[in-house]
Design an enzyme around this catalytic site. Structure first.
Site, PDB file in Angstrom:
ATOM      1  N   ASP A 150     -14.274   8.086   7.174  1.00 21.09           N
ATOM      2  CA  ASP A 150     -14.669   7.684   8.528  1.00 21.09           C
ATOM      3  C   ASP A 150     -15.477   8.749   9.277  1.00 21.09           C
ATOM      4  O   ASP A 150     -16.451   8.410   9.951  1.00 21.09           O
ATOM      5  CB  ASP A 150     -13.454   7.287   9.364  1.00 21.09           C
ATOM      6  CG  ASP A 150     -12.848   5.951   8.949  1.00 21.09           C
ATOM      7  OD1 ASP A 150     -13.421   5.260   8.077  1.00 21.09           O
ATOM      8  OD2 ASP A 150     -11.795   5.592   9.513  1.00 21.09           O
TER       9      ASP A 150
ATOM     10  N   ASN B  69      -0.711   3.965   1.096  1.00 20.08           N
ATOM     11  CA  ASN B  69      -1.495   4.722   2.060  1.00 20.08           C
ATOM     12  C   ASN B  69      -1.035   4.374   3.478  1.00 20.08           C
ATOM     13  O   ASN B  69      -1.263   3.269   3.962  1.00 20.08           O
ATOM     14  CB  ASN B  69      -2.978   4.391   1.860  1.00 20.08           C
ATOM     15  CG  ASN B  69      -3.890   5.181   2.746  1.00 20.08           C
ATOM     16  OD1 ASN B  69      -3.596   5.440   3.907  1.00 20.08           O
ATOM     17  ND2 ASN B  69      -5.046   5.544   2.207  1.00 20.08           N
TER      18      ASN B  69
ATOM     19  N   ASP C 141      -7.971  -2.864  -1.835  1.00 18.65           N
ATOM     20  CA  ASP C 141      -8.611  -1.709  -2.443  1.00 18.65           C
ATOM     21  C   ASP C 141      -9.943  -1.566  -1.739  1.00 18.65           C
ATOM     22  O   ASP C 141     -10.646  -2.562  -1.517  1.00 18.65           O
ATOM     23  CB  ASP C 141      -8.805  -1.846  -3.952  1.00 18.65           C
ATOM     24  CG  ASP C 141      -9.163  -0.500  -4.575  1.00 18.65           C
ATOM     25  OD1 ASP C 141      -8.458   0.486  -4.292  1.00 18.65           O
ATOM     26  OD2 ASP C 141     -10.151  -0.431  -5.322  1.00 18.65           O
TER      27      ASP C 141
ATOM     28  N   GLY D 296      -9.950   8.982   5.709  1.00 21.07           N
ATOM     29  CA  GLY D 296     -10.870   8.892   4.578  1.00 21.07           C
ATOM     30  C   GLY D 296     -12.263   9.377   4.958  1.00 21.07           C
ATOM     31  O   GLY D 296     -12.430  10.454   5.527  1.00 21.07           O
TER      32      GLY D 296
ATOM     33  N   HIS E  91     -14.876  -3.118   7.626  1.00 22.89           N
ATOM     34  CA  HIS E  91     -14.778  -3.849   6.365  1.00 22.89           C
ATOM     35  C   HIS E  91     -13.366  -4.397   6.154  1.00 22.89           C
ATOM     36  O   HIS E  91     -13.190  -5.520   5.693  1.00 22.89           O
ATOM     37  CB  HIS E  91     -15.176  -2.939   5.207  1.00 22.89           C
ATOM     38  CG  HIS E  91     -14.387  -1.663   5.126  1.00 22.89           C
ATOM     39  ND1 HIS E  91     -14.255  -0.785   6.182  1.00 22.89           N
ATOM     40  CD2 HIS E  91     -13.676  -1.106   4.118  1.00 22.89           C
ATOM     41  CE1 HIS E  91     -13.509   0.240   5.829  1.00 22.89           C
ATOM     42  NE2 HIS E  91     -13.142   0.071   4.572  1.00 22.89           N
TER      43      HIS E  91
ATOM     44  N   SER F  83       0.843  -1.191   0.000  1.00 19.47           N
ATOM     45  CA  SER F  83       0.000   0.000   0.000  1.00 19.47           C
ATOM     46  C   SER F  83       0.875   1.237   0.000  1.00 19.47           C
ATOM     47  O   SER F  83       1.961   1.230   0.573  1.00 19.47           O
ATOM     48  CB  SER F  83      -0.911   0.032   1.230  1.00 19.47           C
ATOM     49  OG  SER F  83      -1.729   1.185   1.203  1.00 19.47           O
TER      50      SER F  83
END
Length: 193
Positions: A147, A9, A65, A145, A172, A7
């Site tokens: 959230d 991120n 993703d 993000g 998730h 990642s």
């Protein structure tokens, strides 16, 4: 059990680290640049994992993703979640688009797809969702993000207000990483211990 998690991120890397360690995985984190050209979360996760194949040998390579799908916006931003606005103000754009949507129609869900490229180049994928609603304004200071504007079903605070300990047991990403770790333990690591 060692895996590589790919990642760019830093927030995803931190979450993955917190989730994978209690599941029994020692993770090496690797940033690989990859254009997200897939039409689905799964396609993009596979592209990211495959992008690291040349630089990693002999261990499974995982990539994620994920994004948010808003029912009132026909599932958007979806795979475009991280680049929904041109200027990086994704939450502002989402709230503006949802400004006239009544509470009953503010349903949404996060999706997380995990792809794992095995040392023999076989690809395995899993996905999970986290259902909730879009708030009218950001709430909470944690997470990243979307959230702050996502109210998970069954909770009275946003995902950003849950705290990382709780979020990383119900999100998730947790569900998808748990599914993939279980799959790897049953298949790959049972033969390569």
């Amino acid at each position: 059990m060692e895996i590589v998690f790919v990642s760019e991120n830093e927030n995803k890397i931190a979450e993955a680290r917190e989730i994978l360690l209690p599941l029994g995985f020692q993770s090496i984190f690797c940033g690989v640049t990859c254009r997200e050209t897939g039409l689905t979360f799964t396609e993009n996760a596979v592209l990211k994992a495959q992008a690291a194949v040349g630089s990693v040998k002999d261990v499974p390579i995982m990539a994620d993703d994920s994004g948010i799908c808003v029912d009132a916006l026909n599932g958007m931003p979806g795979v475009l979640s991280s680049r929904w606005s041109q200027d990086g103000r994704n939450i502002d754009l989402l709230l503006w688009q949802m400004r006239d949507v009544p509470d009953v129609h503010r349903t949404a869900h996060f999706v997380c797809s995990i792809a794992c490229v095995m040392p023999n180049t076989e690809v395995r994928t899993v996905s999970s969702v986290w259902h909730g609603r879009i708030l009218h304004a950001p709430d909470g200071t944690g997470g990243f993000g979307y959230d702050p504007v996502f109210l998970p079903d069954g909770y009275s605070v946003s995902a950003a207000g849950l705290g990382s300990d709780l979020k990383n047991r119900i999100s998730h990403r947790y569900k998808a990483l748990r599914l993939m770790s279980s799959l790897l333990k049953r298949t790959y690591f049972s033969c390569h211990a």
